[in-house]
Each structure stands twice: as C-alpha cells, then as structure tokens.
Write an enzyme that holds these catalytic residues in place. Structure first.
Site, PDB file in Angstrom:
ATOM      1  N   GLY A 225       0.842  -1.193   0.000  1.00 25.82           N
ATOM      2  CA  GLY A 225       0.000   0.000   0.000  1.00 25.82           C
ATOM      3  C   GLY A 225       0.872   1.237   0.000  1.00 25.82           C
ATOM      4  N   SER A 226       0.359   2.301   0.566  1.00 25.80           N
ATOM      5  CA  SER A 226       1.063   3.581   0.501  1.00 25.80           C
ATOM      6  C   SER A 226       2.192   3.667   1.533  1.00 25.80           C
ATOM      7  CB  SER A 226       0.068   4.717   0.751  1.00 25.80           C
ATOM      8  OG  SER A 226      -0.471   4.575   2.049  1.00 25.80           O
ATOM      9  N   THR A 227       3.146   4.540   1.257  1.00 18.45           N
ATOM     10  CA  THR A 227       4.261   4.744   2.185  1.00 18.45           C
ATOM     11  C   THR A 227       3.752   5.292   3.516  1.00 18.45           C
ATOM     12  OG1 THR A 227       5.758   5.083   0.339  1.00 18.45           O
ATOM     13  CG2 THR A 227       6.464   5.971   2.454  1.00 18.45           C
ATOM     14  N   GLU A 228       2.752   6.168   3.436  1.00 16.77           N
ATOM     15  CA  GLU A 228       2.201   6.771   4.658  1.00 16.77           C
ATOM     16  C   GLU A 228       1.652   5.689   5.603  1.00 16.77           C
ATOM     17  OE1 GLU A 228      -1.067   9.251   3.578  1.00 16.77           O
ATOM     18  OE2 GLU A 228      -1.602   9.614   5.660  1.00 16.77           O
ATOM     19  N   VAL A 229       0.849   4.772   5.057  1.00 21.39           N
ATOM     20  CA  VAL A 229       0.292   3.711   5.906  1.00 21.39           C
ATOM     21  C   VAL A 229       1.398   2.731   6.310  1.00 21.39           C
ATOM     22  CG1 VAL A 229      -1.359   1.798   6.021  1.00 21.39           C
ATOM     23  CG2 VAL A 229      -2.056   3.983   5.047  1.00 21.39           C
ATOM     24  N   GLU A 247       5.723  -3.336   0.857  1.00 21.05           N
ATOM     25  CA  GLU A 247       5.762  -2.985  -0.572  1.00 21.05           C
ATOM     26  C   GLU A 247       4.973  -1.694  -0.698  1.00 21.05           C
ATOM     27  OE1 GLU A 247       7.447  -4.516  -2.764  1.00 21.05           O
ATOM     28  OE2 GLU A 247       7.638  -6.608  -2.178  1.00 21.05           O
ATOM     29  N   CYS A 281       1.728  -0.271  -8.862  1.00 20.40           N
ATOM     30  CA  CYS A 281       2.847   0.249  -8.066  1.00 20.40           C
ATOM     31  C   CYS A 281       4.076   0.459  -8.924  1.00 20.40           C
ATOM     32  CB  CYS A 281       3.142  -0.696  -6.911  1.00 20.40           C
ATOM     33  SG  CYS A 281       3.302  -2.411  -7.422  1.00 20.40           S
TER      34      CYS A 281
HETATM   35  P1  TAP Z   1      -3.323   2.436   1.410  1.00 19.22           P
HETATM   36  O1  TAP Z   1      -4.244   3.546   1.661  1.00 19.22           O
HETATM   37  O2  TAP Z   1      -1.988   2.447   2.034  1.00 19.22           O
HETATM   38  O3  TAP Z   1      -4.119   1.116   1.835  1.00 19.22           O
HETATM   39  C1  TAP Z   1      -3.535  -0.160   1.757  1.00 19.22           C
HETATM   40  C2  TAP Z   1      -4.183  -1.076   2.769  1.00 19.22           C
HETATM   41  O4  TAP Z   1      -3.861  -0.632   4.093  1.00 19.22           O
HETATM   42  C3  TAP Z   1      -5.702  -1.117   2.709  1.00 19.22           C
HETATM   43  O5  TAP Z   1      -6.133  -2.419   2.987  1.00 19.22           O
HETATM   44  C4  TAP Z   1      -6.092  -0.167   3.828  1.00 19.22           C
HETATM   45  O6  TAP Z   1      -7.392  -0.394   4.317  1.00 19.22           O
HETATM   46  C5  TAP Z   1      -5.053  -0.499   4.871  1.00 19.22           C
HETATM   47  N1  TAP Z   1      -4.850   0.528   5.876  1.00 19.22           N
HETATM   48  C6  TAP Z   1      -5.182   1.833   5.837  1.00 19.22           C
HETATM   49  N2  TAP Z   1      -4.804   2.454   6.985  1.00 19.22           N
HETATM   50  C7  TAP Z   1      -4.207   1.517   7.756  1.00 19.22           C
HETATM   51  C8  TAP Z   1      -3.584   1.540   9.026  1.00 19.22           C
HETATM   52  N3  TAP Z   1      -3.493   2.662   9.732  1.00 19.22           N
HETATM   53  N4  TAP Z   1      -3.064   0.394   9.507  1.00 19.22           N
HETATM   54  C9  TAP Z   1      -3.116  -0.738   8.793  1.00 19.22           C
HETATM   55  N5  TAP Z   1      -3.704  -0.833   7.579  1.00 19.22           N
HETATM   56  C10 TAP Z   1      -4.234   0.287   7.059  1.00 19.22           C
HETATM   57  O7  TAP Z   1      -3.013   2.240  -0.144  1.00 19.22           O
HETATM   58  P2  TAP Z   1      -4.024   2.122  -1.361  1.00 19.22           P
HETATM   59  O8  TAP Z   1      -4.681   3.439  -1.561  1.00 19.22           O
HETATM   60  O9  TAP Z   1      -4.900   0.942  -1.177  1.00 19.22           O
HETATM   61  O10 TAP Z   1      -3.005   1.780  -2.550  1.00 19.22           O
HETATM   62  C11 TAP Z   1      -2.309   2.746  -3.257  1.00 19.22           C
HETATM   63  C12 TAP Z   1      -0.849   2.801  -2.854  1.00 19.22           C
HETATM   64  O11 TAP Z   1      -0.300   1.494  -2.728  1.00 19.22           O
HETATM   65  C13 TAP Z   1       0.038   3.476  -3.873  1.00 19.22           C
HETATM   66  O12 TAP Z   1       0.954   4.317  -3.209  1.00 19.22           O
HETATM   67  C14 TAP Z   1       0.785   2.346  -4.544  1.00 19.22           C
HETATM   68  O13 TAP Z   1       2.026   2.688  -5.115  1.00 19.22           O
HETATM   69  C15 TAP Z   1       0.926   1.389  -3.438  1.00 19.22           C
HETATM   70  N6  TAP Z   1       1.067   0.038  -3.970  1.00 19.22           N
HETATM   71  C16 TAP Z   1       2.277  -0.548  -3.876  1.00 19.22           C
HETATM   72  C17 TAP Z   1       2.469  -1.805  -4.421  1.00 19.22           C
HETATM   73  C18 TAP Z   1       3.803  -2.445  -4.310  1.00 19.22           C
HETATM   74  S1  TAP Z   1       3.928  -3.998  -4.746  1.00 19.22           S
HETATM   75  N7  TAP Z   1       4.847  -1.806  -3.873  1.00 19.22           N
HETATM   76  C19 TAP Z   1       1.415  -2.473  -5.039  1.00 19.22           C
HETATM   77  C20 TAP Z   1       0.189  -1.834  -5.104  1.00 19.22           C
HETATM   78  C21 TAP Z   1       0.023  -0.580  -4.560  1.00 19.22           C
HETATM   79  P3  TAP Z   1      -8.624   0.554   3.848  1.00 19.22           P
HETATM   80  O14 TAP Z   1      -8.782   0.343   2.410  1.00 19.22           O
HETATM   81  O15 TAP Z   1      -9.756   0.033   4.623  1.00 19.22           O
HETATM   82  O16 TAP Z   1      -8.234   1.959   4.192  1.00 19.22           O
END
Ligand code: TAP
Length: 473
Positions: A225-229, A247, A281
């Site tokens: 997911g995101s770097t912030e999370v 990742e 990603c």
């Molecule tokens: P995030 O907002 O980071 O969400 C990812 C997951 O984390 C979701 O299941 C989310 O649940 C959960 N989450 C949110 N807040 C959390 C917390 N405080 N503690 C634990 N889990 C939490 O990312 P996104 O919007 O789904 O994806 C986009 C980002 O992911 C982009 O920056 C992209 O580059 C990155 N990404 C990276 C990769 C690799 S392989 N490096 C692959 C795909 C995506 P909710 O949906 O319920 O908020």
C-alpha cells in the site's frame, strides 16, 4: 450436487447477508453491485485466535502436503476463474480483456503453482572438520496480509501463498474499496484449505488494519500500500518486534537513451505506464527522453495511446478502464491541472468528460514539462504520463534518483551494455531494460528507499515468511 460456478453463486458466498455492511458500486457505471461486510475489532480478535489455534496443525503437515494444498487451491481458482474475473471487473473497474481481470486471475493461479513448486531445502552453511551448520526455515506463526485495491486478488495471493507454504496461517485484510474481491479469492481458496488456515476480516484500515499490525499474536505483517500507511504499520507493530515486508509507493522513472527506434519502443513504453490504467505500483510514472529522439518518441507514444480503447470493463474490446475510486480520480485531475497551469504541453487527453457516469479519466500524455512539476514529483497512480526532455545522462540519472521512492526503473536503448551501465546507477529495487514492470514468480521483487523493504517471490519470498533457524552439529 456439483457446485454451480456462476457469478451469482460467487457473490452469494461473500456478500453481507446481515450485520454492518457497505454498498459496493461499479466504478465504471456507478451501478450498485453488492454489499460488503464491515467488521469490527472483536471480529479481528476472533480471527487471530482461530488462525493461532489452527497454526500448529498446519505447520505439522509435511511440506509436500502444503504444496499439494496450494496446487488444489490453484485448481479451484481455475474452476472459478470466470466469475472471479467478472467480479474483479465490476468492483475494481479493470476490463476483462488484455492485461486486466482475466490476466489477474491467471496470475493468481501462476503464483499459487510457482509458490508450491519452489524448492527451499535446508542450506548447509559450514561443513568442515570442526563444524556442521545448516539453515532451516521454520514457520513464524500467524501472518497478517494487508492489501491495496489496484490488484486486489493477485497481491493477496502474493502474500497468502508463500505464508501458507511455509507453515503459517493467515489473517487477511483487503482494501475496503475492493473487499468483495479480497473475500472472493479467499473464499475460493477456502474450498480446499483446512478450517482456520486463511481468514479474511473486512473493515476499515484504521481499525482492523491497525489492530492486525499491533496484535501480539501476529508474527509477521505483509503489507502492500502507501508509504504513509507503511509508516503507521511500522509504529503499530514496533512494540511486538513484528517482522515486516513493506511494498510501498513508487514513482518509477524510465530513461530513453538517444539510440532507440521510437516506433519500436512505443508499445512497450505505453503498457509500462498504462497497465491497469496506470494504477500499478511499479508502472512507469515519469519518462525521461533524450533530446535527439524526444519529438519522435512523444509522437509515436501518443499515436499508440490514442488507439487503445477505454470503457466499461465488461464491454468487449476495452483495454483501459476507470480509476477505481473518486479519491484517485481527483488526485490525477489535480496533477494534470497543475501541469497544464505550469505551461506544459498536453499532447493527448487531459479533458475528462464531465457527464461520464464512472471515474473515467482519459489517457493523458504531457510533454515539455518541468522536471520538478508535481505531476513528475508525486505518484499519480493513474493514466497521465509526464514526458521530460533531457540532454545530459548524468543530469537525468540525478533527476531519476531525486525521488524518495525506489521501486522500479527502466532504461531503453539498442545498446545493452550502455543500458546496463545506466541501470547500475539507478536507486531502485528492479531496473528493466527495454520493458517496464514485468514480474515473474521466481524473480525477487521489492523496493528501495521509501518504496519499502523486504522482497517477495521466489526463494527470497519464501524466506521472508519464515523464521531462519541455524542448526549446528
Ligand atoms: P493504502 O491507503 O496504504 O491502503 C492499503 C491497505 O492498508 C488497505 O487495505 C487499507 O485499508 C489499509 N490501511 C489503511 N490504513 C491503515 C492503518 N493505519 N493500519 C493498517 N492498515 C491500514 O493504499 P491504497 O490506496 O490501497 O493503494 C495505493 C498505494 O499502494 C500506492 O501508493 C501504490 O504505489 C501502493 N502500492 C504498492 C504496491 C507495491 S507492490 N509496492 C502495489 C500496489 C500498490 P482501507 O482500504 O480500509 O483503508
């Protein structure tokens, strides 16, 4: 009675029938497609307890038995492939055809089988007159698997399959905007897996995800997911010294050297950037092109891009779809507006149809853009590619490395040695030459810098979900 393998049968297995739930809408049409359960922290607590209780029995099976389960799971996904792809298309938005929904379900099968077939024998590290020492790879316990919404089934499998293979049990938490897809892939695996080995809990990341990361009975978190999370997960898990594979985000640079054939590379550049409508990603997110070939590369790329159909995923022929959610649409729209306002040249797209029902943003290519424009510096995660002109290789390598991210990068050239020399200077977990973003289940994948740490896939990926133990004597 044989199972009825239809989309409706799949949906009825996973839909919320009672209790708290939220509506799920098709991002291409706005149509209501179902209701997904919203669980709370007590459900997470019960799930971790069940997974914890099931883990010793699962770990006690032989490696061959667990490998056989993964192949059975792959067979089940193959049987249910068409309903899974339809759900993915309706919920995530990606078309059925091309490098999209059917491709993603096929990727689940391929990764399950490759994970089952990857050998991980004990490794002899010293064998001399005084010492015999081997590395063994033991289960960790319960693994928490937290996934994003862009490839919601395949990324779940990337986390779940190696964790199961190594004798761990898994509690999965899908992204809330694609939680039917996460529930569906796990439900199909659970047709064959023993009770308690794989449990999915849906609900908000801030509650369920955070509680999973902080849980003392969870030994490892696989997070994409995101770097912030990712940073929030590091903090939440620190007290338990929980193992982490992160990742995170990416802002991959592609560098085109002056010796390329612009017509020949246009298709590879396009799909490197626009796979899954840019919501990937390790997609190519900023393209640096040498001045000698700049105009030709831009015009061939734009001509190729203009011919790729975008539309509703279930309609035949479409290869690009909508953004998955409004928030991501707004991010892309904001970044393209910033680029336009700065005087950059919109070569293609940039004008969304305000009457469109779904979150469609047109395929957009922007040239003559400042290297420090927000569209270049931030991760757009959508179908808008900035193309930056350069003339000095040292300068462009410095620009590529300026980013806090370091997931992937690519170099494009007819001269492999020249491309490899540039590749060696780029700060990224993977550098592709003359392609961008292709993944293989045996090739380790992961990020440098703020794109995360740890590696998935292949032998490295199996080691990442196990506890190394040295056995001496
Ligand atoms: P995030 O907002 O980071 O969400 C990812 C997951 O984390 C979701 O299941 C989310 O649940 C959960 N989450 C949110 N807040 C959390 C917390 N405080 N503690 C634990 N889990 C939490 O990312 P996104 O919007 O789904 O994806 C986009 C980002 O992911 C982009 O920056 C992209 O580059 C990155 N990404 C990276 C990769 C690799 S392989 N490096 C692959 C795909 C995506 P909710 O949906 O319920 O908020």
């Amino acid at each position: 009675m044989p199972e009825t393998i239809t989309y409706d049968a799949l949906l009825s297995r996973i839909q919320a029938h009672d209790g708290a739930a939220h509506d799920v809408f098709d991002p291409a049409t706005g149509a209501l497609i179902g209701r997904a359960p919203v669980e709370d922290e007590s459900a997470l607590e019960r799930a971790v307890e069940r997974a914890h209780a099931a883990q010793p029995r699962w770990a006690a099976l032989s490696d061959d038995a667990r490998r056989a389960y993964l192949h059975d799971a792959a067979d089940a996904v193959e049987r249910w492939a068409e309903p899974l792809a339809e759900l993915l298309s309706r919920e995530q938005g990606k078309p059925l055809e091309g490098l999209n929904a059917r491709f993603e379900v096929g990727g689940c099968v391929a990764w399950l089988r490759a994970t089952a077939d990857t050998p991980l024998p004990h490794e002899v590290v010293v064998d001399d007159e005084s010492t015999f020492a081997e590395m063994h790879y033991r289960p960790i316990g319960v693994v928490g698997a937290i996934t994003p919404w862009n490839w919601p089934m395949m990324i779940a499998i990337w986390q779940i399959a190696p964790a199961l293979r190594m004798g761990n049990t898994v509690v999965a938490k899908p992204a809330q905007s694609t939680d039917l897809s996460g529930l569906a892939i796990a439900a199909i695996l659970n047709i064959v897996l023993p009770e308690g080995v794989l449990i999915t809990v849906t609900g908000s990341g801030r509650t369920i995800g955070q509680a999973l990361a902080a849980h003392p009975s969870v030994g490892k978190i696989m997070f994409t997911g995101s770097t912030e999370v990712g940073k929030q997960i590091i903090e939440a898990s620190a007290g338990n010294v929980t193992r982490l594979t992160l990742e995170l985000g990416g802002n991959d640079a592609g560098i085109v050297l002056p010796d390329v054939d612009p017509a020949a590379i246009a298709e590879g550049l396009f799909w490197g950037a626009f796979i899954n409508t840019g919501q990937t990603c390790a997609a190519l997110k900023r393209l640096y092109v040498h001045d000698d070939v700049y105009d030709d590369v831009v015009s061939h790329l734009a001509a190729f891009a203009a011919a790729v159909p975008m539309g509703v995923g279930l309609d035949t022929g479409n290869l690009l779809g909508p953004l998955q959610n409004r928030k991501q649409y707004e991010t892309v729209a904001r970044l393209v507006s910033a680029a336009r306002d700065s005087g950059a040249r919109i070569v293609l797209g940039g004008e969304p149809d305000p009457a469109a029902a779904g979150h469609f943003y047109p395929t957009t290519i922007i040239a003559d853009i400042d290297p420090h424009n927000p569209l270049v510096v931030e991760e757009q995660f959508g179908p808008a590619l900035p193309v930056i002109r350069y003339s000095d290789i040292d300068g462009v390598v410095a620009l590529a490395n300026e980013s806090e991210f370091g997931l992937g990068a690519s170099v494009w050239s007819r001269d492999r040695a020249a491309a490899q020399e540039v590749a060696g200077r780029l700060q990224a977990g993977t550098v592709w030459i003359n392609s961008h973003g292709g993944l293989h289940p045996m090739v380790p994948f992961g990020g440098a810098k703020h794109s995360g740490y740890g590696r998935e896939f292949g032998i490295e990926g199996l080691k990442a979900v196990s506890e190394p133990q040295v056995v001496v004597g």
